[in-house]
Design an enzyme around this catalytic site. Sequence first.
Site, PDB file in Angstrom:
ATOM      1  N   TRP A  53      45.212  38.793  34.150  1.00  0.00           N
ATOM      2  CA  TRP A  53      43.957  38.891  33.688  1.00  0.00           C
ATOM      3  C   TRP A  53      43.886  37.998  32.463  1.00  0.00           C
ATOM      4  O   TRP A  53      42.733  37.190  32.467  1.00  0.00           O
ATOM      5  CB  TRP A  53      43.608  40.176  33.463  1.00  0.00           C
ATOM      6  CG  TRP A  53      42.181  40.477  32.961  1.00  0.00           C
ATOM      7  CD1 TRP A  53      41.680  40.328  31.776  1.00  0.00           C
ATOM      8  CD2 TRP A  53      41.253  40.802  33.648  1.00  0.00           C
ATOM      9  NE1 TRP A  53      40.266  40.503  31.582  1.00  0.00           N
ATOM     10  CE2 TRP A  53      39.919  40.942  32.930  1.00  0.00           C
ATOM     11  CE3 TRP A  53      41.086  40.701  35.013  1.00  0.00           C
ATOM     12  CZ2 TRP A  53      38.648  41.074  33.599  1.00  0.00           C
ATOM     13  CZ3 TRP A  53      39.716  40.864  35.673  1.00  0.00           C
ATOM     14  CH2 TRP A  53      38.304  41.163  34.919  1.00  0.00           C
ATOM     15  N   ARG A  89      40.388  36.301  37.656  1.00  0.00           N
ATOM     16  CA  ARG A  89      39.372  37.433  37.199  1.00  0.00           C
ATOM     17  C   ARG A  89      38.273  37.201  38.071  1.00  0.00           C
ATOM     18  O   ARG A  89      37.525  38.121  37.928  1.00  0.00           O
ATOM     19  CB  ARG A  89      39.267  36.771  35.684  1.00  0.00           C
ATOM     20  CG  ARG A  89      39.990  36.935  34.548  1.00  0.00           C
ATOM     21  CD  ARG A  89      39.623  36.744  33.323  1.00  0.00           C
ATOM     22  NE  ARG A  89      39.343  35.525  32.740  1.00  0.00           N
ATOM     23  CZ  ARG A  89      40.329  34.548  32.704  1.00  0.00           C
ATOM     24  NH1 ARG A  89      41.513  34.746  32.045  1.00  0.00           N
ATOM     25  NH2 ARG A  89      39.732  33.454  32.262  1.00  0.00           N
ATOM     26  N   GLU A 115      38.268  36.445  41.236  1.00  0.00           N
ATOM     27  CA  GLU A 115      38.449  37.341  42.320  1.00  0.00           C
ATOM     28  C   GLU A 115      38.437  39.065  42.097  1.00  0.00           C
ATOM     29  O   GLU A 115      37.798  39.635  42.959  1.00  0.00           O
ATOM     30  CB  GLU A 115      39.573  37.188  43.233  1.00  0.00           C
ATOM     31  CG  GLU A 115      39.870  35.659  43.746  1.00  0.00           C
ATOM     32  CD  GLU A 115      41.064  35.187  43.891  1.00  0.00           C
ATOM     33  OE1 GLU A 115      42.293  35.910  43.655  1.00  0.00           O
ATOM     34  OE2 GLU A 115      41.254  34.017  44.364  1.00  0.00           O
ATOM     35  N   GLU A 173      46.640  36.154  45.304  1.00  0.00           N
ATOM     36  CA  GLU A 173      46.317  35.168  44.167  1.00  0.00           C
ATOM     37  C   GLU A 173      47.621  35.213  43.176  1.00  0.00           C
ATOM     38  O   GLU A 173      47.950  34.246  42.504  1.00  0.00           O
ATOM     39  CB  GLU A 173      45.141  35.521  43.361  1.00  0.00           C
ATOM     40  CG  GLU A 173      44.795  34.499  42.174  1.00  0.00           C
ATOM     41  CD  GLU A 173      44.958  32.949  42.704  1.00  0.00           C
ATOM     42  OE1 GLU A 173      45.232  32.316  41.722  1.00  0.00           O
ATOM     43  OE2 GLU A 173      44.372  32.879  43.719  1.00  0.00           O
TER      44      GLU A 173
END
Length: 86
Positions: A26, A33, A35, A70
Site C-alpha cells: 500500500w 493502491r 487496484e 499485482e
Amino acid sequence: MGFINTVCKKLWQVTLCSWAGFCSAWQYQLPFRLEMGVLILALPVALYLGQTATQKALLVSSLILVPMVEIINSAIETVVDRIGLE
C-alpha cells in the site's frame, strides 16, 4: 495443548507478516493502491450484478485476484531489480 499453542503462534506470526506485506504494498506501490480503489468501487457492482451465489462468488474472486497478482508482480520486479545489472 502444546500443539494447538504452536499452531496458534505460527498463525499469528504469519498474519503479522501478511499484514506487513499488505502495508508495504500500500505504501510503495501506486498500481496496488489504484487496484484496491477499483476493487472497493467494483465490489458492490459485482454483488449487485451476480444473480446466483456462484456468479457473485466468481465475480468477487476475480476482483480479488487482480491485487493478488499485482503483489506477485511487484515481488518479481523487485527481485529482478536487485539481481539485474542495469
